[in-house]
Design an enzyme around this catalytic site. Sequence first.
Site, mmCIF file in Angstrom:
data_model
loop_
_atom_site.group_PDB
_atom_site.id
_atom_site.type_symbol
_atom_site.label_atom_id
_atom_site.label_comp_id
_atom_site.label_asym_id
_atom_site.label_seq_id
_atom_site.Cartn_x
_atom_site.Cartn_y
_atom_site.Cartn_z
ATOM 1 C CE LYS A 185 -3.321 3.010 1.086
ATOM 2 N NZ LYS A 185 -2.490 4.187 1.430
ATOM 3 N N GLY A 242 5.347 3.680 11.046
ATOM 4 C CA GLY A 242 4.558 4.902 11.086
ATOM 5 C C GLY A 242 4.167 5.269 12.500
ATOM 6 C CB SER A 243 1.478 7.477 13.730
ATOM 7 O OG SER A 243 0.292 6.845 13.255
ATOM 8 N NE ARG A 244 2.379 5.261 21.396
ATOM 9 C CZ ARG A 244 2.714 5.432 22.674
ATOM 10 N NH1 ARG A 244 1.927 4.950 23.642
ATOM 11 N NH2 ARG A 244 3.807 6.086 23.003
ATOM 12 C CD GLN A 245 -4.748 8.189 15.216
ATOM 13 O OE1 GLN A 245 -3.969 9.102 14.926
ATOM 14 N NE2 GLN A 245 -6.048 8.365 15.243
ATOM 15 N N GLY A 246 -1.636 4.725 13.899
ATOM 16 C CA GLY A 246 -1.814 3.911 12.700
ATOM 17 C C GLY A 246 -1.436 2.461 12.920
ATOM 18 N N GLY A 247 -0.320 2.236 13.617
ATOM 19 C CA GLY A 247 0.109 0.870 13.880
ATOM 20 C C GLY A 247 -0.882 0.098 14.716
ATOM 21 C CD GLU A 266 10.229 2.054 13.384
ATOM 22 O OE1 GLU A 266 9.868 3.038 14.069
ATOM 23 O OE2 GLU A 266 10.775 2.148 12.282
ATOM 24 C CB CYS A 303 12.238 5.530 13.545
ATOM 25 S SG CYS A 303 11.583 5.286 11.906
ATOM 26 C CD GLU A 395 8.105 9.509 17.271
ATOM 27 O OE1 GLU A 395 9.087 9.287 16.543
ATOM 28 O OE2 GLU A 395 7.035 8.862 17.194
#
Length: 528
Positions: A185, A242-247, A266, A303, A395
């Site tokens: 994606k 990517g972001s914590r929200q997305g992960g 990650e 990162c 972060e």
Amino acid sequence: MVLNGEMLIGASAVRGNAGNQLAFNPTTNTDIPEPVFNLGARQEVERAAQLAHDAFDYYRNLPLSRRAAFLESIADNIMQIGDILLERAHAETGLPIARLQGERGRTVGQLRLFAKVVRDGHFLSATIDSAEPDRQPLPRADLRLVKIPLGPVAVFGASNFPLAFSVAGGDTASALAAGAPVIVKAHSAHLGTSELVGRAIQKAVGEHQLPEGVFSLLFGKGREVGEQLVAHPVIKAVGFTGSRQGGLALVNIARNRPEPIPVYAEMSSINPVFILPAALNLRGAEIARGLVDSLTMGAGQFCTNPGLVLAIDSPELEQFIHSATDAVIGKEAQTMLTGPIHEAYDAGNAKVQMASGVQTVAMGQDADGKPNAARAALYATDAAHFLENPDLHAEMFGPATIIVRARDMDELLQITQALEGQLTATLQIEPADYAAAARLMPLLERKAGRILVNGFPTGVEVCHAMVHGGPFPASSNAMFTSVGATSIDRFLRPVCYQDMPDQLLPEALKQNNSSEIFRMLDGQLRKD
């Protein structure tokens, strides 16, 4: 290499019907007019997944030499794109050409590393425990183990590395090396770069006469295509940076499937830097300059950016802060990858600036109207305020760091205990600090995936020993790395064969060892 705004589904170039999107230039804050990228939806996800399913058994059973040669061809094809790739990536990200040249080198380098890993065959963990029919009190069967790929893998391109963590980045390279077809994606921040690299992979698939479903590339606005991909029953693992929200959103989708699958995400890390007293005394000014250079590299969009500095309060620490201040105020504002990333960085800075007990020590040069440009920022607080405010542990994705003053070593240990999981932890030390560092080490080993001494965490070597992962929220699974040779392990699982006829065994376990790989034979590493 053509750039038409098309998805690549197997051997086909496809224009989706779920709307369209233009690429964006963050430096000028304007759209890039050509080409128009046509976006996909469920129909394209289904087609890519079916092709990946159809390709899986053929591709995973390729001779290792053919799989390795395929990876090398991808690397060659990326290099053959030439400067067009660098120019497009520069336009879509604002990253300097020199930085992108290095990133391209890393991208092809890791593909070639995985080709060597595949040829070596050690990743298969081929193990043979020979039958012992006369063993007492019970005989032992012939038992043989090898690792096979989990199945097709979904990979999400990352915003901050348009080449090395994107379409042909580490997740794709390690999954293909494992024998797994990949569906990527593309990240919406570099659509043209993604298509160019995708065509290089698609070309290699054709050159090696592989099933077309070994690789596909999808475009999609928002979360819809990504969520459909992770939820699809053909997909057996996910790679994400990517972001914590997305992960966490992807982790939840994967967990709630009828068949849960692993998501190797990650996500979030502030990468603490510990400056112990002797190092502060001997090298304070030098460390300050190195820290700020590391902090502002690539507008802080790494990162492994050093977002936290921890030290014991002293006159030497005040001198360090003075030197860091001088370095920060000399830094120019830098264009960030996207408008939303810049907005999030500004919001993070505002939250820190309003926090109780936090001093704004220094700011970099003003953006002077330059769009999406981040100013470097240096903050300071004490241990008590840091410990009581979770916002200071978050972060800030950009060139900002917080210096925390501890009263003594015990308070420094208390702060360390309160930290979340990290990708890295850095020790700035001299021999006189070794005793104090030894007290920190057990905590750092529990908190971080990589611990480094007298350096800075930005810069991740792609090699056999590298670990780029860590306890949550640095990654969703601390057992694995997303960079380096062992990242291939994420996409493999062991299978044991008991009393299996030689004709039915995988090539790596047959008696003649035609692949000439090292195998564990009755407890000894051998090549016969």
